[in-house]
Design an enzyme around this catalytic site. Structure first.
Site, short mmCIF file in Angstrom:
data_model
loop_
_atom_site.label_atom_id
_atom_site.label_comp_id
_atom_site.label_asym_id
_atom_site.label_seq_id
_atom_site.Cartn_x
_atom_site.Cartn_y
_atom_site.Cartn_z
N CYS A 8 20.38 28.11 43.43
CA CYS A 8 20.81 29.27 43.07
C CYS A 8 19.96 29.79 42.13
O CYS A 8 18.84 29.97 42.19
CB CYS A 8 22.59 28.82 42.68
SG CYS A 8 22.36 28.07 41.02
N ASN A 11 20.47 27.67 38.10
CA ASN A 11 20.47 26.42 38.16
C ASN A 11 21.30 25.49 37.01
O ASN A 11 20.95 24.55 36.59
CB ASN A 11 18.94 25.56 38.36
CG ASN A 11 19.02 24.12 38.50
OD1 ASN A 11 18.18 23.31 38.21
ND2 ASN A 11 19.96 23.44 39.36
N CYS A 13 24.94 26.76 36.97
CA CYS A 13 26.46 26.82 37.31
C CYS A 13 26.75 26.20 38.67
O CYS A 13 27.36 25.35 38.89
CB CYS A 13 26.94 28.23 37.37
SG CYS A 13 27.08 28.94 35.59
N ARG A 14 26.16 27.12 39.86
CA ARG A 14 26.55 26.65 41.14
C ARG A 14 25.69 25.38 41.90
O ARG A 14 26.39 24.62 42.12
CB ARG A 14 26.42 27.77 42.30
CG ARG A 14 27.45 28.91 41.77
CD ARG A 14 27.03 30.16 42.43
NE ARG A 14 25.64 30.68 41.69
CZ ARG A 14 25.07 31.68 42.23
NH1 ARG A 14 25.76 32.45 43.27
NH2 ARG A 14 24.09 32.25 41.71
N SER A 15 24.33 25.48 41.72
CA SER A 15 23.65 24.35 42.40
C SER A 15 23.86 23.08 41.68
O SER A 15 23.46 22.00 42.39
CB SER A 15 22.12 24.81 42.83
OG SER A 15 21.49 25.14 41.46
N ASP A 118 29.12 33.94 42.01
CA ASP A 118 28.27 33.70 40.89
C ASP A 118 29.33 33.37 39.76
O ASP A 118 29.93 34.52 39.20
CB ASP A 118 27.19 34.81 40.57
CG ASP A 118 26.34 34.21 39.30
OD1 ASP A 118 26.71 33.61 38.51
OD2 ASP A 118 25.52 34.92 39.15
P1 4NP Z 1 23.97 30.00 38.57
O1 4NP Z 1 24.36 31.20 37.51
O2 4NP Z 1 22.82 30.88 39.64
O3 4NP Z 1 25.06 29.81 39.61
O4 4NP Z 1 23.14 28.90 37.70
C1 4NP Z 1 23.94 31.98 36.79
C2 4NP Z 1 23.31 31.44 35.84
C3 4NP Z 1 22.54 32.37 34.80
C4 4NP Z 1 22.73 33.71 35.34
C5 4NP Z 1 23.09 34.10 36.33
C6 4NP Z 1 23.82 33.12 37.00
N1 4NP Z 1 21.91 34.64 34.33
O5 4NP Z 1 21.96 35.74 34.59
O6 4NP Z 1 21.45 34.15 33.32
#
Ligand code: 4NP
Length: 151
Positions: A8, A11, A13-15, A118
């Site tokens: 994602c 790294n 939240c989702r992955s 997201d």
């Molecule tokens: P992830 O979520 O891609 O599911 O880990 C996010 C974590 C951080 C950010 C965006 C999405 N960020 O903009 O910092």
């Protein structure tokens, strides 16, 4: 041994959820598959998964608290048989970095190519339940297809 990398943006939240759900499923069924996860960005490298991801995983009996975020590297192109992107942006970022064998998670589990939303900016916990359900269905379907060598 097959190796799968879930990717994602951050790294956190989702992955990590995809990795934890996959690792749990693989262990339960004693499959010969290894999993890891990474982000297209290094913005959160070294950090634990976000609190709501840890919480929703724990509610389903899966512990991801010890996972630490990392960015994808060029070595991942060699080390993994399957790269699984959590949304279309992740997928196009990976393709433009020269990754092949990239799949979209939303093409599995009956989601018709939807992005895994997201949840980083979701105000509450509810979004994480929905994301968990989507990731769980899609990851289980993906692993079944890897196991039966139909992808
Ligand atoms: P992830 O979520 O891609 O599911 O880990 C996010 C974590 C951080 C950010 C965006 C999405 N960020 O903009 O910092």
């Amino acid at each position: 041994m097959k190796r799968i990398l879930f990717v994602c943006l951050g790294n956190i939240c989702r992955s990590p959820l995809a990795e934890g759900i996959a690792a749990h499923y693989i262990a339960k069924q004693s499959l010969k598959i290894e999993v890891d996860s990474a982000g297209t960005s290094d913005w959160h490298a070294g950090e634990s998964p976000c609190t709501n991801s840890i919480k929703v995983a724990r509610q389903h009996g899966i512990d991801i608290a010890s996972y630490r975020a990392r960015a994808v590297t060029d070595n991942d192109k060699i080390d993994f048989d399957y790269i699984v992107a959590l949304d279309h942006q992740n997928m196009s970022d990976l393709l433009s970095r020269g990754f092949h064998n990239v799949h979209l998670l939303g093409d599995f589990g009956g989601y018709n190519g939807e992005d895994v939303p997201d949840p980083y900016f979701f105000p509450g916990f509810e979004g994480f339940e929905k994301v968990y359900t989507m990731i769980e269905r899609a990851v289980h379907d993906f692993i079944e297809k890897v196991q039966h060598e139909s992808i």
